[in-house]
Write a protein that holds these residues in place. Structure first.
Motif, PDB file in Angstrom:
ATOM      1  N   ALA A 158     -23.825  -0.519  17.341  1.00  0.00           N
ATOM      2  CA  ALA A 158     -22.848   0.390  17.703  1.00  0.00           C
ATOM      3  C   ALA A 158     -22.840   0.684  16.611  1.00  0.00           C
ATOM      4  O   ALA A 158     -21.670   2.276  17.349  1.00  0.00           O
ATOM      5  N   GLU A 159     -22.681   0.313  15.850  1.00  0.00           N
ATOM      6  CA  GLU A 159     -22.724   1.612  14.748  1.00  0.00           C
ATOM      7  C   GLU A 159     -23.208   2.717  15.059  1.00  0.00           C
ATOM      8  O   GLU A 159     -22.662   3.800  14.904  1.00  0.00           O
ATOM      9  N   VAL A 160     -24.999   3.176  15.124  1.00  0.00           N
ATOM     10  CA  VAL A 160     -25.435   4.262  15.531  1.00  0.00           C
ATOM     11  C   VAL A 160     -24.503   5.080  16.991  1.00  0.00           C
ATOM     12  O   VAL A 160     -24.743   5.766  16.704  1.00  0.00           O
ATOM     13  N   ALA A 161     -23.808   4.453  18.114  1.00  0.00           N
ATOM     14  CA  ALA A 161     -23.312   4.564  18.849  1.00  0.00           C
ATOM     15  C   ALA A 161     -21.728   5.658  18.042  1.00  0.00           C
ATOM     16  O   ALA A 161     -22.210   6.500  18.888  1.00  0.00           O
ATOM     17  N   ASP A 162     -21.342   4.560  17.834  1.00  0.00           N
ATOM     18  CA  ASP A 162     -20.347   5.437  17.483  1.00  0.00           C
ATOM     19  C   ASP A 162     -20.539   6.410  16.260  1.00  0.00           C
ATOM     20  O   ASP A 162     -19.773   7.392  16.756  1.00  0.00           O
ATOM     21  N   TYR A 163     -21.817   7.126  15.391  1.00  0.00           N
ATOM     22  CA  TYR A 163     -21.721   7.761  15.329  1.00  0.00           C
ATOM     23  C   TYR A 163     -22.200   9.150  15.983  1.00  0.00           C
ATOM     24  O   TYR A 163     -21.891  10.089  15.266  1.00  0.00           O
ATOM     25  N   PHE A 164     -22.711   9.245  16.902  1.00  0.00           N
ATOM     26  CA  PHE A 164     -23.305   9.917  17.845  1.00  0.00           C
ATOM     27  C   PHE A 164     -21.924  10.556  19.349  1.00  0.00           C
ATOM     28  O   PHE A 164     -22.599  11.108  19.375  1.00  0.00           O
ATOM     29  N   LYS A 165     -21.393   9.355  18.589  1.00  0.00           N
ATOM     30  CA  LYS A 165     -20.056   9.388  20.080  1.00  0.00           C
ATOM     31  C   LYS A 165     -19.197  10.895  19.610  1.00  0.00           C
ATOM     32  O   LYS A 165     -19.342  11.850  20.241  1.00  0.00           O
ATOM     33  N   PRO A 166     -19.321  11.569  18.541  1.00  0.00           N
ATOM     34  CA  PRO A 166     -18.183  12.877  17.616  1.00  0.00           C
ATOM     35  C   PRO A 166     -19.538  14.251  17.914  1.00  0.00           C
ATOM     36  O   PRO A 166     -18.812  14.890  18.574  1.00  0.00           O
ATOM     37  N   ILE A 167     -20.733  13.193  17.782  1.00  0.00           N
ATOM     38  CA  ILE A 167     -21.467  15.135  17.872  1.00  0.00           C
ATOM     39  C   ILE A 167     -22.109  14.882  19.383  1.00  0.00           C
ATOM     40  O   ILE A 167     -21.673  15.953  19.692  1.00  0.00           O
ATOM     41  N   LYS A 168     -21.921  14.027  20.509  1.00  0.00           N
ATOM     42  CA  LYS A 168     -21.670  14.732  21.583  1.00  0.00           C
ATOM     43  C   LYS A 168     -20.574  15.643  22.289  1.00  0.00           C
ATOM     44  O   LYS A 168     -20.646  16.516  22.944  1.00  0.00           O
ATOM     45  N   GLU A 169     -19.836  15.017  21.781  1.00  0.00           N
ATOM     46  CA  GLU A 169     -18.156  15.293  22.215  1.00  0.00           C
ATOM     47  C   GLU A 169     -17.882  16.493  21.673  1.00  0.00           C
ATOM     48  O   GLU A 169     -17.085  17.556  21.805  1.00  0.00           O
ATOM     49  N   LYS A 170     -18.307  16.718  20.544  1.00  0.00           N
ATOM     50  CA  LYS A 170     -18.433  17.951  20.084  1.00  0.00           C
ATOM     51  C   LYS A 170     -19.328  19.248  20.760  1.00  0.00           C
ATOM     52  O   LYS A 170     -19.128  20.706  21.052  1.00  0.00           O
ATOM     53  N   TYR A 171     -20.716  18.525  21.005  1.00  0.00           N
ATOM     54  CA  TYR A 171     -21.490  19.681  22.092  1.00  0.00           C
ATOM     55  C   TYR A 171     -20.251  19.725  23.540  1.00  0.00           C
ATOM     56  O   TYR A 171     -21.093  20.958  23.998  1.00  0.00           O
ATOM     57  N   ARG A 172     -20.604  18.857  24.139  1.00  0.00           N
ATOM     58  CA  ARG A 172     -19.199  18.847  25.194  1.00  0.00           C
ATOM     59  C   ARG A 172     -18.613  19.809  25.186  1.00  0.00           C
ATOM     60  O   ARG A 172     -17.671  20.929  25.788  1.00  0.00           O
ATOM     61  N   ALA A 173     -17.357  19.805  23.528  1.00  0.00           N
ATOM     62  CA  ALA A 173     -16.158  20.612  23.522  1.00  0.00           C
ATOM     63  C   ALA A 173     -17.042  22.402  23.724  1.00  0.00           C
ATOM     64  O   ALA A 173     -16.271  23.808  24.034  1.00  0.00           O
ATOM     65  N   GLU A 174     -18.112  22.464  22.958  1.00  0.00           N
ATOM     66  CA  GLU A 174     -19.386  23.819  23.205  1.00  0.00           C
ATOM     67  C   GLU A 174     -19.436  24.691  24.097  1.00  0.00           C
ATOM     68  O   GLU A 174     -19.835  25.387  24.327  1.00  0.00           O
ATOM     69  N   GLY A 175     -19.554  23.446  24.964  1.00  0.00           N
ATOM     70  CA  GLY A 175     -20.200  23.412  26.604  1.00  0.00           C
ATOM     71  C   GLY A 175     -21.310  23.976  26.906  1.00  0.00           C
ATOM     72  O   GLY A 175     -22.243  23.906  27.383  1.00  0.00           O
TER      73      GLY A 175
END
Length: 460
Positions: A264-281
């Motif tokens: 769960a901690e690992v997933a929480d770490y990667f969630k904002p990183i994924k969102e960054k790449y989503r926002a950048e297209g």
């Protein structure tokens, strides 16, 4: 039945499949020590497109990334994907380069090398497997899964026996397009276990929507290891989510016993990183779509997006469905090669030309001609005389191992790159991707000169 083992794919195939291999070393390193506590069997962290992407897009040294990861991961095996005689590039390399690359991969931190050949022509794996054994690595021999009139369960069982004779320590069924059906997987794994005692790992993608059903049936059949990705880098064209299988199997005979709290901690770490790449297209929403057509066309998710991109570049996106329908026809013409790198790109490009030009095989890329000449290995099924003549005329195809025609080249490459290379690793970088690596090494050399000049100024 034994405890199920899990290979975590987020740091290689997960981000390769979803965000075009754009995770940076800076984003990876902070979470590694936490991931090392999860209890994974292994973490796939290198190989595939990661090497190329580091140099081409991220201005990073892929060897340094590997060393930094190894320094932080003490308990978990580090794994990579290698394309046999192709290594991580797009041509066959001389045996001396293949051996040196394997040696340096293991020396810099890799434990398990998963090695495959796009045609399942295991002559193209001989040097790699010998080298992995020589340098005390774990060799996971790979079967590239596809379907055709010749790709039967018995065909694949025979491939397991071939890999075992070559010295493989374990077997991976590589279902790159997500087309292995659950009941067939059950039969396949059951029969593989009847002829071999090697551990069997299953790799798939969620592209067609059947991956989780496939894994559950494979687990029932006794598969030893499955590939999954932490939830932010799972699904779509990547693998099923790690946490799901840990939760579903908890308390069962096959419980993988991974630490859910740390996951769960690992997933929480990667969630904002994924969102960054989503926002950048960079994370294209299309890669998260389920595409059942893949079951018919056998086109992997990455190949689907590549075909669409090629057609959009030609202003012919409306021809997409026609090209998809042409892919299996081209594949049949070429002896049913599995659609995996580099064959997926080659078959797809030929299908595009056939449709856009309006005449089949009027234009034929050099790579397709070389394939028919036998320079990539033996086609799974014979190519008809008619198709051969259409593609290479009256030329004869070679029947020996393609790399037998390649003279040793490591010393030649060393001389070519000269003072820009500080190590064998730099020479290997140049061997695989000459143009981009030379630029990378030149920039590094200039930075080193500037740093030395600055230090001399400070000293004065």
């Amino acid at each position: 039945m034994n405890k199920l083992k899990i290979t975590e794919t987020a740091l290689r195939d997960g981000h390769q499949s979803l965000i075009a291999t754009r995770l940076t070393t800076e984003e990876i390193l902070p979470i590694l020590e936490k991931m090392d506590q999860v209890g994974y069997y292994s973490m796939e962290v290198w190989g595939g497109a990661t090497f190329d992407a580091c140099i081409r897009f991220l201005n990073e040294d892929p060897w340094e990334r590997l060393r930094e990861m190894r320094a932080r991961v003490k308990n978990t095996k580090l794994q990579m994907l290698l394309r046999g005689q192709n290594l991580l590039g797009y041509r066959h390399y001389a045996d001396d380069v293949v051996e040196k690359f394997v040696e340096k991969s293991i020396k810099n931190g890799i434990d398990i090398i998963r090695v495959f050949d796009a045609l399942n022509d295991y002559r193209n794996l001989e040097t790699t497997i010998k080298s992995i054994i020589k340098y005390n690595g774990h060799c996971q021999g790979c079967i590239a899964y596809t379907t055709s009139e010749i790709h039967t369960v018995d065909y694949y069982v025979g491939k397991v026996q071939e890999l075992e004779k070559l010295g493989a320590h374990s077997i991976c069924i590589k279902d790159m397009a997500g087309i292995l059906l659950p009941d067939i997987a059950y039969e396949l794994i059951t029969k593989m276990k009847e002829v071999s005692k090697l551990s069997i790992e299953l790799h798939t993608h969620c592209t067609t929507g059947i991956a989780s059903m496939l894994y559950m049936k494979a687990i029932e059949a006794g598969v030893d290891i499955i590939d999954t990705g932490i939830s932010p880098f799972s699904g779509g064209t990547a693998q099923p989510a790690t946490e799901v299988f840990v939760q579903v199997l908890k308390g069962s005979e096959r419980d993988p016993k991974l630490n859910l709290d740390i996951l769960a901690e690992v997933a929480d770490y990667f969630k904002p990183i994924k969102e960054k790449y989503r926002a950048e297209g960079i994370l294209n929403p299309k890669v998260m779509d389920v595409e059942p057509k893949t079951l018919a066309y056998q086109v992997p998710g990455g190949m689907l997006s590549n075909l669409l991109s090629q057609l959009e570049g030609q202003g012919a996106a409306d021809k997409y469905d026609e090209v998809l329908a042409e892919v299996p026809r081209v594949r049949k013409d070429l002896g049913y090669p599995p659609l995996v790198t580099p064959l997926s790109q080659m078959v797809g490009t030929q299908a595009v030309f056939n449709i856009l030009i309006g005449e089949r095989y009027k234009f034929i890329p050099k790579e397709i001609k070389d394939y028919v000449r036998g320079k990539y290995g033996q086609s799974p099924a014979p190519i008809s005389k008619e198709i051969k003549e259409k593609i290479i005329g009256n030329e004869a195809s070679i029947t020996h191992r393609p790399a037998d025609d390649i003279a040793p080249e490591f010393e030649k490459l060393k001389a070519e790159i000269g003072h820009l290379a500080d190590s064998d690793e730099d020479i290997l970088m140049y061997a695989l991707f000459p143009e981009n690596s030379k630029k990378f090494l030149e920039e590094r050399f200039e930075e080193e000169i500037e740093e030395r000049e600055y230090m001399m100024t400070v000293a004065i």
